[in-house]
Design an enzyme around this catalytic site. Structure first.
Site, PDB file in Angstrom:
ATOM      1  N   PRO A  49      -5.506  -3.669  -0.361  1.00  0.00           N
ATOM      2  CA  PRO A  49      -4.221  -3.410   0.279  1.00  0.00           C
ATOM      3  C   PRO A  49      -4.232  -2.031   0.940  1.00  0.00           C
ATOM      4  O   PRO A  49      -4.663  -1.055   0.335  1.00  0.00           O
ATOM      5  CB  PRO A  49      -3.227  -3.437  -0.889  1.00  0.00           C
ATOM      6  CG  PRO A  49      -3.945  -4.125  -2.000  1.00  0.00           C
ATOM      7  CD  PRO A  49      -5.384  -3.814  -1.817  1.00  0.00           C
ATOM      8  N   CYS A  61      -2.447   4.411  -6.460  1.00  0.00           N
ATOM      9  CA  CYS A  61      -1.930   5.216  -5.354  1.00  0.00           C
ATOM     10  C   CYS A  61      -1.940   6.701  -5.712  1.00  0.00           C
ATOM     11  O   CYS A  61      -1.349   7.104  -6.721  1.00  0.00           O
ATOM     12  CB  CYS A  61      -0.516   4.777  -4.997  1.00  0.00           C
ATOM     13  SG  CYS A  61       0.201   5.701  -3.625  1.00  0.00           S
TER      14      CYS A  61
END
Length: 384
Positions: A26, A111
């Site tokens: 992603p 992240c």
């Protein structure tokens, strides 16, 4: 030098069987339906959506609901979720499953962006081991028959590594696979990925697939990673920016049928034009799509003899007709430039101290006073 085709090692993630053990990572603003479809046209594997925020999904944010859509040609369908609250993530998973939005769900614990880690989310969250395990456990239960996986980093920094403990916790909770970006949050995208850590995780997590991520710029890199670490598959991120045909090269490297790659300038120009067309279709707005493709110009034409005027024109074009005119001015017979087109692309930056909540590292447990603060990590919009 291209390595000999690797022995085909099909990858199974729950009920999903992949002939080519490759996953598209992603990437915010990149892995929308248009890019996923383009990558599929060249190769095979599992193609994951850009990050979807669980709270935004539960609240049915308009942008988020658009991002979770898949084209009818996409199968299996995959969505990555991000969040910090077990109940909210579980509810988002239930929505995806009940409304048949995906065949696979991934959870983001990798992240490194400061606005996320500063509130205890993303790569910072596995440090709170009980919270991490609770999130994965509740998400797996909510997913039912839909396989749920975890993507993470090595830890916050070299003094605060979490990947082995988190990998085992995800395995115990019933995750269908774990993927490791072999950098810490503090390393961001700098330096070189620590493939040895992927090998360590593979030895620690034995009942589910372990996937490796980091510094796969070519099919040869993927083959080497799997040989070196014994991981079950690879996750490809920045290496495919401006190179969707990398998935064809990966399929060939693993002995699977693939579309031939002849990366002349004409081949690249056609890929860029197809990408622009698909983005326009995705947004249902030609001007919007042509604005979105602009970020891809430098990646596609890295190393190729494309003059500054044409590059500038492609980066400012507002219609497909303008793009066609500019691409028509190129020498489509220009050959692949070799090393000038290879290597790193996308974000790099440098190592930095990870932004964390106050006193975050003092305990592996989440203080009750921190729970409300962490809600700030639930960014409102999906996609990063």
């Amino acid at each position: 030098m291209t390595l000999a085709p690797a022995t085909v090692r099909p990858l199974r993630i729950g009920p999903i069987a992949l002939d080519v053990p490759v996953v598209l990572a992603p990437m915010a603003g990149i892995t929308n339906t248009a890019f996923r479809r383009l990558c599929r046209e060249y190769g095979a594997g599992l193609y994951v959506s850009e990050m979807i925020t669980s709270r935004a999904l539960v609240e049915r944010n308009e942008t988020t609901m658009r991002l979770i859509r898949h084209h009818e040609s996409e199968t299996p369908r995959s969505i990555q979720l991000y969040g910090v609250d077990p109940r909210t993530i579980a509810e988002a998973v239930r929505i995806i499953v009940a409304e048949d939005h995906a065949d696979h769900i991934d959870l983001n614990f990798g992240c490194p962006v400061p606005k996320v880690t500063r509130k205890g989310g993303g790569a910072a969250l596995p440090w709170k081991s009980r919270l991490f395990a609770d999130i994965v456990d509740q998400a797996v239960r909510a997913a039912g028959p839909v396989p749920l996986t975890v993507k993470m980093r090595k830890g916050i920094d070299k003094e605060h590594l979490t990947f082995l403990e988190a990998g085992r916790a995800a395995e115990d909770a019933g995750a269908a696979a774990v993927a490791l970006h072999a950098r810490t949050a503090g390393e961001y995208y700098s330096g070189h990925a620590d493939w040895n850590a992927i090998g360590e995780l593979k030895q620690a997590v034995t009942s589910i697939p372990v996937l490796g991520n980091g510094d796969i710029w070519s099919a040869d890199d993927a083959v080497r990673m799997m040989a070196q670490t014994d991981c079950d598959g690879v996750v490809v991120g920045r290496g495919c920016l401006g190179r969707p045909w990398l998935f064809g090269e990966l399929a060939a490297a693993f002995g699977a049928p693939s579309r031939p790659v002849d990366a002349t300038l004409g081949f690249v120009a056609n890929a860029f034009r197809r990408h622009a067309e698909l983005i326009v279709e995705f947004y249902e707005d030609e001007a919007h799509g042509c604005r979105d493709i602009r970020k891809h110009v430098s990646w596609y034409f890295k190393g190729y003899p494309v003059g500054g005027d044409i590059r500038t024109g492609l980066a400012t074009a507002s219609s497909l007709a303008e793009i066609d005119d500019l691409l028509g001015q190129l020498d489509h017979t220009a050959p692949y430039p070799g090393a000038d087109a290879e290597g790193q692309r996308g974000r790099a930056g440098h190592a930095k101290r990870t932004a964390l909540p106050d006193k975050w590292l003092e305990s592996r447990e989440l203080a009750s006073s921190a729970s409300e603060m962490m809600r700030g990590a639930e960014i409102e919009n999906s996609g990063g």
